[in-house]
Scaffold this motif. Structure first.
Motif, PDB file in Angstrom:
ATOM      1  N   VAL A  42       2.675  -5.124  53.623  1.00  0.00           N
ATOM      2  CA  VAL A  42       3.535  -5.069  52.435  1.00  0.00           C
ATOM      3  C   VAL A  42       4.388  -3.801  52.453  1.00  0.00           C
ATOM      4  O   VAL A  42       5.611  -3.852  52.234  1.00  0.00           O
ATOM      5  CB  VAL A  42       2.699  -5.140  51.136  1.00  0.00           C
ATOM      6  N   LYS A  45       7.231  -4.126  54.726  1.00  0.00           N
ATOM      7  CA  LYS A  45       8.074  -5.306  54.484  1.00  0.00           C
ATOM      8  C   LYS A  45       7.972  -6.310  55.631  1.00  0.00           C
ATOM      9  O   LYS A  45       8.968  -6.825  56.122  1.00  0.00           O
ATOM     10  CB  LYS A  45       9.513  -4.888  54.227  1.00  0.00           C
ATOM     11  N   VAL A  47       6.264  -9.363  55.629  1.00  0.00           N
ATOM     12  CA  VAL A  47       5.697 -10.609  55.129  1.00  0.00           C
ATOM     13  C   VAL A  47       6.226 -11.742  56.005  1.00  0.00           C
ATOM     14  O   VAL A  47       7.436 -11.882  56.181  1.00  0.00           O
ATOM     15  CB  VAL A  47       6.058 -10.827  53.643  1.00  0.00           C
ATOM     16  N   GLU A  64      -7.052 -14.572  54.224  1.00  0.00           N
ATOM     17  CA  GLU A  64      -7.116 -14.695  52.761  1.00  0.00           C
ATOM     18  C   GLU A  64      -6.964 -13.322  52.099  1.00  0.00           C
ATOM     19  O   GLU A  64      -6.231 -13.170  51.117  1.00  0.00           O
ATOM     20  CB  GLU A  64      -8.421 -15.360  52.347  1.00  0.00           C
ATOM     21  N   LEU A  67      -3.247 -12.216  52.587  1.00  0.00           N
ATOM     22  CA  LEU A  67      -2.312 -12.961  51.737  1.00  0.00           C
ATOM     23  C   LEU A  67      -2.504 -12.659  50.260  1.00  0.00           C
ATOM     24  O   LEU A  67      -1.565 -12.803  49.470  1.00  0.00           O
ATOM     25  CB  LEU A  67      -2.436 -14.463  51.988  1.00  0.00           C
ATOM     26  N   GLY A  68      -3.688 -12.219  49.875  1.00  0.00           N
ATOM     27  CA  GLY A  68      -3.910 -11.790  48.503  1.00  0.00           C
ATOM     28  C   GLY A  68      -3.027 -10.603  48.133  1.00  0.00           C
ATOM     29  O   GLY A  68      -2.719 -10.385  46.965  1.00  0.00           O
ATOM     30  N   LEU A  69      -2.582  -9.865  49.136  1.00  0.00           N
ATOM     31  CA  LEU A  69      -1.714  -8.704  48.915  1.00  0.00           C
ATOM     32  C   LEU A  69      -0.250  -8.995  49.238  1.00  0.00           C
ATOM     33  O   LEU A  69       0.648  -8.499  48.570  1.00  0.00           O
ATOM     34  CB  LEU A  69      -2.207  -7.521  49.744  1.00  0.00           C
ATOM     35  N   THR A  70      -0.001  -9.769  50.270  1.00  0.00           N
ATOM     36  CA  THR A  70       1.386 -10.030  50.682  1.00  0.00           C
ATOM     37  C   THR A  70       2.024 -11.149  49.875  1.00  0.00           C
ATOM     38  O   THR A  70       3.237 -11.271  49.838  1.00  0.00           O
ATOM     39  CB  THR A  70       1.471 -10.422  52.173  1.00  0.00           C
ATOM     40  N   GLY A  71       1.181 -11.990  49.289  1.00  0.00           N
ATOM     41  CA  GLY A  71       1.672 -13.206  48.654  1.00  0.00           C
ATOM     42  C   GLY A  71       1.486 -14.351  49.639  1.00  0.00           C
ATOM     43  O   GLY A  71       1.413 -14.138  50.846  1.00  0.00           O
ATOM     44  N   TYR A  72       1.381 -15.540  49.098  1.00  0.00           N
ATOM     45  CA  TYR A  72       1.069 -16.697  49.941  1.00  0.00           C
ATOM     46  C   TYR A  72       2.325 -17.262  50.593  1.00  0.00           C
ATOM     47  O   TYR A  72       3.367 -17.354  49.954  1.00  0.00           O
ATOM     48  CB  TYR A  72       0.319 -17.753  49.126  1.00  0.00           C
ATOM     49  N   VAL A  73       2.184 -17.591  51.845  1.00  0.00           N
ATOM     50  CA  VAL A  73       3.245 -18.200  52.643  1.00  0.00           C
ATOM     51  C   VAL A  73       2.641 -19.415  53.337  1.00  0.00           C
ATOM     52  O   VAL A  73       1.439 -19.650  53.268  1.00  0.00           O
ATOM     53  CB  VAL A  73       3.826 -17.212  53.685  1.00  0.00           C
TER      54      VAL A  73
END
Length: 158
Positions: A42, A45, A47, A64, A67-73
């Motif tokens: 994050v 940058k 992601v 998991e 992605l909990g920190l970066t946001g789901y893709v």
């Protein structure tokens, strides 16, 4: 340029008697490592557009946490990543070369040998990806995935 991000799974618990290697969970230390990797991605940058992940439990739990920190893709489990050779990983990644940024969550020695192969053209006995480490490789946008084509853009470990 496009980017290939390689993330080695975080530290896992040793296998219990009778437990398959693929079913090993993250250790508490591993969960902290995975979260640190997510924060680093994050902060930088990085992601991804898509994630390709080994079906091993420790890899899925690492993903998991990240992605909990970066946001789901978009995510795809790919059985070929588990115990993969660099050649198999090249084939997996090449199927997604139309994307600008792909993250592969997998295992050693495959990931570290892929990093060496992509950067130097040789996989050899390279040993340089501790658990939860991240390698970022920059590749020409339209080029096929092949040995020696990448530039090492970043390397991080917790």
């Amino acid at each position: 340029m496009r980017e290939l991000i390689l993330l080695r799974h975080a530290n896992a618990e040793p296998a219990s008697p009778g437990q398959a290697d693929i079913d090993r969970p993250l250790s508490p230390h591993g969960l902290a490592e995975a979260e640190a990797a997510g924060r680093w991605l994050v902060e930088n940058k990085l992601v991804p557009d898509r994630v390709l992940c080994s079906p091993a439990r420790r890899a899925r739990e690492t993903l998991e946490a990240v992605l909990g920190l970066t946001g789901y893709v978009e995510q795809r489990l790919d059985e070929r990543i588990y115990e993969a050779t660099p050649g198999t990983l090249v084939a997996v990644v090449d199927e997604h070369r139309d994307l600008e940024r792909v993250l592969v969550v997998g295992h050693n020695p495959g990931l570290e040998r892929l990093a060496a192969l992509m950067h130097s053209g040789q996989s050899g006995d390279y040993r340089g990806m501790p658990t939860s480490s991240v390698v970022v490789l920059s590749l020409p946008m339209a080029a096929p995935i092949e040995p020696g084509i990448a530039r090492l853009a970043a390397f991080w470990w917790p």
